[in-house]
Design a protein around this motif. Structure first.
Motif, PDB file in Angstrom:
ATOM      1  N   TYR A   1       0.777  -1.245   0.080  1.00  0.00           N
ATOM      2  CA  TYR A   1       0.120  -0.141  -0.069  1.00  0.00           C
ATOM      3  C   TYR A   1       1.088   1.275   0.092  1.00  0.00           C
ATOM      4  O   TYR A   1       0.635   2.254  -0.895  1.00  0.00           O
ATOM      5  CB  TYR A   1      -0.818  -0.014   1.240  1.00  0.00           C
ATOM      6  N   LYS A   2       1.812   1.123   0.779  1.00  0.00           N
ATOM      7  CA  LYS A   2       2.804   2.512   0.926  1.00  0.00           C
ATOM      8  C   LYS A   2       3.500   2.681  -0.309  1.00  0.00           C
ATOM      9  O   LYS A   2       3.668   3.781  -0.897  1.00  0.00           O
ATOM     10  CB  LYS A   2       3.798   2.254   1.857  1.00  0.00           C
ATOM     11  N   GLY A   3       3.871   1.538  -1.079  1.00  0.00           N
ATOM     12  CA  GLY A   3       4.697   1.590  -2.285  1.00  0.00           C
ATOM     13  C   GLY A   3       3.710   2.267  -3.429  1.00  0.00           C
ATOM     14  O   GLY A   3       3.952   2.895  -4.414  1.00  0.00           O
ATOM     15  N   SER A   4       2.397   1.738  -3.414  1.00  0.00           N
ATOM     16  CA  SER A   4       1.463   2.149  -4.255  1.00  0.00           C
ATOM     17  C   SER A   4       1.265   3.538  -4.067  1.00  0.00           C
ATOM     18  O   SER A   4       1.064   4.588  -4.919  1.00  0.00           O
ATOM     19  CB  SER A   4       0.124   1.515  -4.414  1.00  0.00           C
ATOM     20  N   GLY A   5       1.204   3.960  -2.849  1.00  0.00           N
ATOM     21  CA  GLY A   5       1.123   5.471  -2.283  1.00  0.00           C
ATOM     22  C   GLY A   5       2.264   6.437  -3.022  1.00  0.00           C
ATOM     23  O   GLY A   5       1.744   7.589  -3.650  1.00  0.00           O
ATOM     24  N   PHE A   6       3.502   5.962  -3.069  1.00  0.00           N
ATOM     25  CA  PHE A   6       4.611   6.666  -3.148  1.00  0.00           C
ATOM     26  C   PHE A   6       4.606   6.667  -4.875  1.00  0.00           C
ATOM     27  O   PHE A   6       4.864   7.743  -5.460  1.00  0.00           O
ATOM     28  CB  PHE A   6       5.922   5.936  -2.726  1.00  0.00           C
TER      29      PHE A   6
ATOM     30  N   PHE B   1       3.774   9.627  -9.853  1.00  0.00           N
ATOM     31  CA  PHE B   1       2.864   9.924 -11.396  1.00  0.00           C
ATOM     32  C   PHE B   1       2.215  11.243 -11.179  1.00  0.00           C
ATOM     33  O   PHE B   1       2.138  11.968 -12.298  1.00  0.00           O
ATOM     34  CB  PHE B   1       2.060   8.947 -11.645  1.00  0.00           C
ATOM     35  N   LEU B   2       1.826  11.576  -9.913  1.00  0.00           N
ATOM     36  CA  LEU B   2       1.209  12.940  -9.899  1.00  0.00           C
ATOM     37  C   LEU B   2       2.217  14.220 -10.359  1.00  0.00           C
ATOM     38  O   LEU B   2       2.083  15.121 -10.933  1.00  0.00           O
ATOM     39  CB  LEU B   2       0.593  13.405  -8.381  1.00  0.00           C
ATOM     40  N   VAL B   3       3.653  14.051  -9.816  1.00  0.00           N
ATOM     41  CA  VAL B   3       4.490  15.039 -10.006  1.00  0.00           C
ATOM     42  C   VAL B   3       4.933  14.840 -11.445  1.00  0.00           C
ATOM     43  O   VAL B   3       5.277  16.187 -12.233  1.00  0.00           O
ATOM     44  CB  VAL B   3       5.847  14.522  -9.250  1.00  0.00           C
ATOM     45  N   ALA B   4       4.719  13.677 -12.132  1.00  0.00           N
ATOM     46  CA  ALA B   4       5.147  13.367 -13.395  1.00  0.00           C
ATOM     47  C   ALA B   4       4.176  14.137 -14.309  1.00  0.00           C
ATOM     48  O   ALA B   4       4.580  14.808 -15.351  1.00  0.00           O
ATOM     49  CB  ALA B   4       5.124  12.074 -13.841  1.00  0.00           C
ATOM     50  N   VAL B   5       2.845  14.170 -13.821  1.00  0.00           N
ATOM     51  CA  VAL B   5       1.974  15.020 -14.719  1.00  0.00           C
ATOM     52  C   VAL B   5       2.019  16.500 -14.828  1.00  0.00           C
ATOM     53  O   VAL B   5       2.153  17.201 -15.767  1.00  0.00           O
ATOM     54  CB  VAL B   5       0.535  15.146 -14.081  1.00  0.00           C
ATOM     55  N   ALA B   6       2.796  16.947 -13.377  1.00  0.00           N
ATOM     56  CA  ALA B   6       2.974  18.389 -13.685  1.00  0.00           C
ATOM     57  C   ALA B   6       4.225  18.690 -14.326  1.00  0.00           C
ATOM     58  O   ALA B   6       4.444  19.867 -15.119  1.00  0.00           O
ATOM     59  CB  ALA B   6       3.225  18.865 -12.075  1.00  0.00           C
ATOM     60  N   VAL B   7       5.260  17.877 -14.117  1.00  0.00           N
ATOM     61  CA  VAL B   7       6.501  18.089 -14.866  1.00  0.00           C
ATOM     62  C   VAL B   7       6.224  17.990 -16.473  1.00  0.00           C
ATOM     63  O   VAL B   7       6.732  18.851 -17.307  1.00  0.00           O
ATOM     64  CB  VAL B   7       7.577  17.113 -14.570  1.00  0.00           C
TER      65      VAL B   7
END
Length: 87
Positions: free
Chosen positions: A9-14, A19-25
């Motif tokens: 669960y923690k790995g999927s959260g990270f 991927f959210l940061v990748a969207v912004a980049v």
């Protein structure tokens, strides 16, 4: 078993956060590229894939604990109150 699931669960959260940061980049790179006269049309596709991945991977992290999802924190106590009034 619970420890392995918590790690998953923690790995999927990270990964969802990554991927959210990748969207912004990717969005910032596309804006900068257009200002410089370079049009790359595949950025939209990659940003969409990253958004889908962050949504999917974030679900496991969100539902892992008790009342961690906003729906659970808002709707369930109200539903329980209404059930006790009727019952």
């Amino acid at each position: 078993m619970r420890g392995a699931l918590d790690l998953l669960y923690k790995g999927s959260g990270f990964l969802a956060g990554f991927f959210l940061v990748a969207v912004a980049v990717l969005s910032a790179a596309q804006i900068a590229a257009r200002e410089l006269g370079f049009a790359a049309y595949s950025y939209d596709d990659f940003a969409g894939f990253c958004l889908a991945a962050s949504s999917f991977l974030g679900l496991a992290y969100t539902f892992r604990g008790k009342r961690t999802h906003p729906h659970d924190a808002v709707a369930l106590p109200r539903a329980r109150r209404n059930a006790t009034r009727r019952g």
